[in-house]
Design a protein around this motif. Structure first.
Motif, PDB file in Angstrom:
ATOM      1  N   ARG A   1      41.140  21.132  30.719  1.00  0.00           N
ATOM      2  CA  ARG A   1      40.808  20.916  29.299  1.00  0.00           C
ATOM      3  C   ARG A   1      39.770  21.929  28.841  1.00  0.00           C
ATOM      4  NH1 ARG A   1      41.449  15.389  30.614  1.00  0.00           N
ATOM      5  NH2 ARG A   1      39.226  15.064  30.874  1.00  0.00           N
ATOM      6  N   GLN A   2      38.776  22.188  29.687  1.00  0.00           N
ATOM      7  CA  GLN A   2      37.777  23.199  29.345  1.00  0.00           C
ATOM      8  C   GLN A   2      38.431  24.575  29.207  1.00  0.00           C
ATOM      9  OE1 GLN A   2      34.622  23.033  32.228  1.00  0.00           O
ATOM     10  NE2 GLN A   2      33.891  21.052  31.510  1.00  0.00           N
TER      11      GLN A   2
ATOM     12  N   ASP B   1      41.090  12.633  35.537  1.00  0.00           N
ATOM     13  CA  ASP B   1      39.758  13.187  35.785  1.00  0.00           C
ATOM     14  C   ASP B   1      39.837  14.618  36.300  1.00  0.00           C
ATOM     15  OD1 ASP B   1      38.581  10.852  34.991  1.00  0.00           O
ATOM     16  OD2 ASP B   1      38.366  10.053  37.030  1.00  0.00           O
ATOM     17  N   LYS B   2      40.876  14.901  37.078  1.00  0.00           N
ATOM     18  CA  LYS B   2      41.047  16.242  37.626  1.00  0.00           C
ATOM     19  C   LYS B   2      41.407  17.253  36.550  1.00  0.00           C
ATOM     20  CE  LYS B   2      42.386  14.704  42.208  1.00  0.00           C
ATOM     21  NZ  LYS B   2      43.414  14.708  43.249  1.00  0.00           N
TER      22      LYS B   2
ATOM     23  N   GLU C   1      39.843  17.772  33.810  1.00  0.00           N
ATOM     24  CA  GLU C   1      38.669  18.202  33.044  1.00  0.00           C
ATOM     25  C   GLU C   1      38.538  19.726  33.017  1.00  0.00           C
ATOM     26  OE1 GLU C   1      35.551  17.889  30.522  1.00  0.00           O
ATOM     27  OE2 GLU C   1      36.836  16.264  31.202  1.00  0.00           O
TER      28      GLU C   1
ATOM     29  N   TRP D   1      47.203  21.279  28.316  1.00  0.00           N
ATOM     30  CA  TRP D   1      46.024  20.953  29.115  1.00  0.00           C
ATOM     31  C   TRP D   1      45.076  20.036  28.351  1.00  0.00           C
ATOM     32  CZ3 TRP D   1      44.772  26.511  31.257  1.00  0.00           C
ATOM     33  CH2 TRP D   1      45.725  26.841  32.225  1.00  0.00           C
TER      34      TRP D   1
ATOM     35  N   LYS E   1      45.120  13.592  30.760  1.00  0.00           N
ATOM     36  CA  LYS E   1      44.155  12.493  30.761  1.00  0.00           C
ATOM     37  C   LYS E   1      43.433  12.268  32.085  1.00  0.00           C
ATOM     38  CE  LYS E   1      45.095  11.127  26.575  1.00  0.00           C
ATOM     39  NZ  LYS E   1      44.237  11.501  25.507  1.00  0.00           N
TER      40      LYS E   1
END
Length: 179
Positions: free
Chosen positions: A161-162, A155-156, A158, A149, A153
């Protein structure tokens, strides 16, 4: 999986109510966790083995129902319950308990709601401290998924990644030797 009885559901609702988030009241959550643990311990003492097995199945079904709910507060409450019950030795097959909680965590760690991800990541972090094969397998899987995760790369990605960061943070906090 058998659904909990109405009477059991009412009792579970009472104990899980304090596990559901209300602002940032960590003290209430901690007290709710203690109350749930004490309730389960009292059931262990009072019930026959056969009745406790039924109770345990109803408890796990209730937790499953919570973490799969459409209600964020119910989901968080379910993960807080898993976290509370991790250390409690109430099962003659602890691996089955860990496997059940691992299945629950997979839903929470992939959620889009931040509160749900935080609660499930916290539970995963606590699970790291439980010494069992299913725990190691679950943690390995989630570390790999979190790393994937973090590499995404779009935008979705994000939110993912958090979530990946939260997962790794909780694992590092609870088992720093893994890093």
């Amino acid at each position: 999986m058998q659904l909990p009885t109405i009477a059991t559901t009412d009792v579970f609702n009472k104990y899980f109510n304090d596990l559901r988030p209300r602002g940032n009241n960590d003290q209430l959550r901690q007290q709710g966790m203690k109350n749930l643990i004490n309730y389960v311990i009292s059931q262990i003492r009072e019930m026959s083995s056969e009745n406790f097995v039924k109770f345990r199945e109803e408890l796990h079904t209730y937790i499953w129902k919570c973490v799969n709910s459409n209600n964020v507060a119910d989901k968080v409450g379910g993960f807080v319950a898993c976290e509370a019950l991790l250390d409690l030795d109430y099962d003659d097959n602890p691996a089955a308990k860990i496997e059940h909680f691992s299945k629950c965590l997979r839903f929470g760690l992939q959620a889009v709601d931040r509160q749900v991800v935080i609660a499930s990541a916290r539970c995963l972090g606590r699970m790291v401290q439980v010494d069992s094969t299913p725990t190691a397998e679950c943690v390995d899987l989630e570390i790999k998924r979190a790393a994937e995760w973090l590499r995404e790369k779009s935008d979705k990605a994000e939110i993912r990644r958090q979530a990946g960061l939260m997962i790794l943070k909780e694992i590092a906090k609870n088992a720093p030797t893994l890093f």
